[in-house]
Design an enzyme around this catalytic site. Structure first.
Site, short mmCIF file in Angstrom:
data_model
loop_
_atom_site.label_atom_id
_atom_site.label_comp_id
_atom_site.label_asym_id
_atom_site.label_seq_id
_atom_site.Cartn_x
_atom_site.Cartn_y
_atom_site.Cartn_z
N CYS A 179 3.42 -1.16 6.89
CA CYS A 179 4.11 0.04 6.41
C CYS A 179 3.99 0.15 4.89
O CYS A 179 3.90 1.25 4.35
CB CYS A 179 5.56 0.01 6.85
SG CYS A 179 5.71 0.09 8.65
N THR A 180 3.96 -0.98 4.20
CA THR A 180 3.76 -0.96 2.76
C THR A 180 2.37 -0.43 2.43
O THR A 180 2.22 0.42 1.55
CB THR A 180 3.96 -2.37 2.16
OG1 THR A 180 5.32 -2.78 2.41
CG2 THR A 180 3.68 -2.39 0.66
#
Length: 172
Positions: free
Chosen positions: A48-49
């Site tokens: 997700c980063t």
């Protein structure tokens, strides 16, 4: 019952708090142009980063087509704030802890380590879905496909080139 939005559908308006606790309405976000609403499983995780940072890195390109990315997950406002600050994301991150909006978009999973499917919706100012990108593993696909759809829409050509891997995007 879970809805399954498709390209051409109209998205119902909603309101959720962002990473600062400020309530944001979809219609207000759309007032300045299309919104690229990207759902992600969990803030501060590696995948997700990578996805959120790719959206951040393409901020100027999204601005050039009059659009803005907006992230959404089931994380708390506090966790969204930490995520936004740690990576200087510079975009609204909406908190949907009870899953109401994720359910409406058909991206909420039941009990799972990843309670949100990784899906991106490109939404026009009139709340029409222009494109849907679905890829759990190819994080950069979401921002890249969203930009391609916005450029095609802006130019009046609604066709978007196919992905190099089948089954990554939903097209009518």
């Amino acid at each position: 019952m879970t809805e399954h939005l498709a390209v051409g559908d109209t998205v119902e308006d909603f309101a959720l708090p962002d990473e600062t606790g400020t309530t944001r309405r979809l219609t207000e976000l759309l007032a300045d142009g299309p919104v690229v609403l990207f759902f992600y499983p969990a803030a501060l995780t590696p995948g997700c980063t990578a996805e959120a940072c790719h959206f951040r890195d393409l901020a100027a390109e999204f601005a050039a087509v009059g659009a803005r990315p907006v992230g959404i997950s089931g994380d708390t406002v506090g966790k969204q704030q930490e995520f936004a600050g740690r990576h200087r994301l510079g975009m609204p991150l909406l908190s949907d802890p009870d899953g109401t909006v994720r359910e409406r978009f058909g991206v909420r999973r039941g009990f799972s380590l990843a309670p949100t499917k990784r899906v991106t919706f490109v939404i026009a100012e009139d709340r029409t879905v222009l494109e849907i990108v679905r890829s759990e593993l190819r994080m950069n696909t979401h921002a890249d496909r969203a930009l391609a759809a916005l450029r095609a829409h802006r130019g009046g050509d609604r066709s978007v080139p196919p992905l190099d891997a089948p089954g990554q995007s939903e097209h009518p």
